[in-house]
Scaffold this active site. Structure first.
Site, PDB file in Angstrom:
ATOM      1  N   ASP A   9      12.608  19.955 -12.405  1.00  0.00           N
ATOM      2  CA  ASP A   9      13.575  19.598 -11.377  1.00  0.00           C
ATOM      3  C   ASP A   9      13.242  20.422 -10.124  1.00  0.00           C
ATOM      4  O   ASP A   9      12.426  21.354 -10.171  1.00  0.00           O
ATOM      5  CB  ASP A   9      14.986  19.907 -11.893  1.00  0.00           C
ATOM      6  CG  ASP A   9      16.059  19.565 -10.886  1.00  0.00           C
ATOM      7  OD1 ASP A   9      15.997  18.480 -10.287  1.00  0.00           O
ATOM      8  OD2 ASP A   9      16.964  20.400 -10.681  1.00  0.00           O
ATOM      9  N   ASP A  11      15.831  21.199  -6.795  1.00  0.00           N
ATOM     10  CA  ASP A  11      16.918  22.050  -6.305  1.00  0.00           C
ATOM     11  C   ASP A  11      17.504  22.898  -7.433  1.00  0.00           C
ATOM     12  O   ASP A  11      17.928  22.379  -8.466  1.00  0.00           O
ATOM     13  CB  ASP A  11      18.027  21.199  -5.688  1.00  0.00           C
ATOM     14  CG  ASP A  11      17.594  20.527  -4.395  1.00  0.00           C
ATOM     15  OD1 ASP A  11      16.504  20.853  -3.897  1.00  0.00           O
ATOM     16  OD2 ASP A  11      18.350  19.677  -3.886  1.00  0.00           O
TER      17      ASP A  11
END
Length: 278
Positions: A9, A11
């Site tokens: 991922d 953020d």
């Protein structure tokens, strides 16, 4: 022989959740690149958002956008023996989601089912989206450049179970989040995208070479990805891991992103005799 693949991922995982800083990851990513260990972003972000970041960080491997709605492979950096999907400009695209116009129409139907208004990104001006997200005007514009899915503000007056039930009743999937939820197509999903990419990589490896997957995430919308990898790692926030991820028996990085990303990746690589210099 073992081929490592890192799915991550962005953020709060590769990037610091507050400052979006990633500088400490760049030397590690360059080492992984030289060792031919793919680093594959798997994110809710759009194609244009990820393309900007990949250029800044120095990534050239495939990437997954809009919560598993599409896999993008650069034509000039295609590691596979043949095009993995339809060519669109500089990319081959493996389409797992639905057209954006369909997601927008679906959101209206779901709002009627719930008898509750749902405010999607497509309903907001750039200025309004900035107020909700804190993004710059440029970043908000890129976040609105949806191709396959529609994020919407998670309503407080409706339970997550009611949202899921209404979404599934009209043939979609939803990733329910604390602030925003994401309406995606029925065949989309981060786990499905991971499986498709692993199969693509396996197709180009010798029969005696085994793929080992590492996944790194920090929020509930990463659960589908983390459940489909061999070594899931949860990146904590300042107050520890997200409650929905902290009690699953998965490894938890010692510190938040981006330093935690570096430490977790370095530790797992060492288990497979891959030495990285931080």
């Amino acid at each position: 022989m073992t081929q490592l693949i890192i799915f991550t991922d962005l953020d709060g995982t590769l990037l610091n959740s507050e400052t979006y800083d990633y500088a400490v990851t760049v030397p590690i990513i360059q080492q992984l690149k030289s060792l031919k260990i793919p680093v594959v972003p798997v994110t809710s972000k759009t194609r244009v958002e990820v393309a900007t970041l990949r250029q800044d960080v120095g990534l050239s491997d495939p990437f997954v956008t809009e919560n598993g709605s599409a896999i993008f492979v650069e034509v000039n950096h295609n590691p596979f023996n043949k095009p993995p999907g339809e060519r669109e400009g500089d990319y081959y695209v493996v389409d797992l989601g639905c057209p954006y116009v369909q997601a927008r129409a679906g959101l209206r139907v779901i709002a009627n089912e719930l008898q509750h208004s749902l405010l999607g990104f497509g309903d907001m001006t750039i200025n309004r989206l900035q107020r909700y997200t804190g993004l710059s005007a440029k970043d908000a514009q890129e976040a609105k450049a949806r191709e396959f899915s529609e994020p919407f503000i998670t309503p407080k007056a409706v339970t997550s179970e009611q949202i899921v039930e209404a979404v599934e009743a009209v043939g979609f999937k939803v990733v329910v989040g604390d602030r925003f939820s994401h309406l995606i197509g029925p065949d989309a999903g981060k786990g499905n995208a991971v499986e498709r990419l692993v199969a693509l990589y396996q197709s180009i490896l010798p029969t005696d070479e085994t793929i080992v997957t590492i996944g790194l995430g920090n929020s509930p919308n990463d659960i589908d990805m983390l459940a489909h990898v061999d070594h899931p790692v949860v990146l904590p926030g300042l107050n520890g891991p997200h409650p929905q991820l902290g009690d699953r028996g998965w490894d938890i990085a010692p510190v938040p992103a981006p330093e935690g990303w570096v430490e977790a990746v370095t530790a797992i690589c060492q288990k497979f005799d891959v030495a990285l210099q931080s």
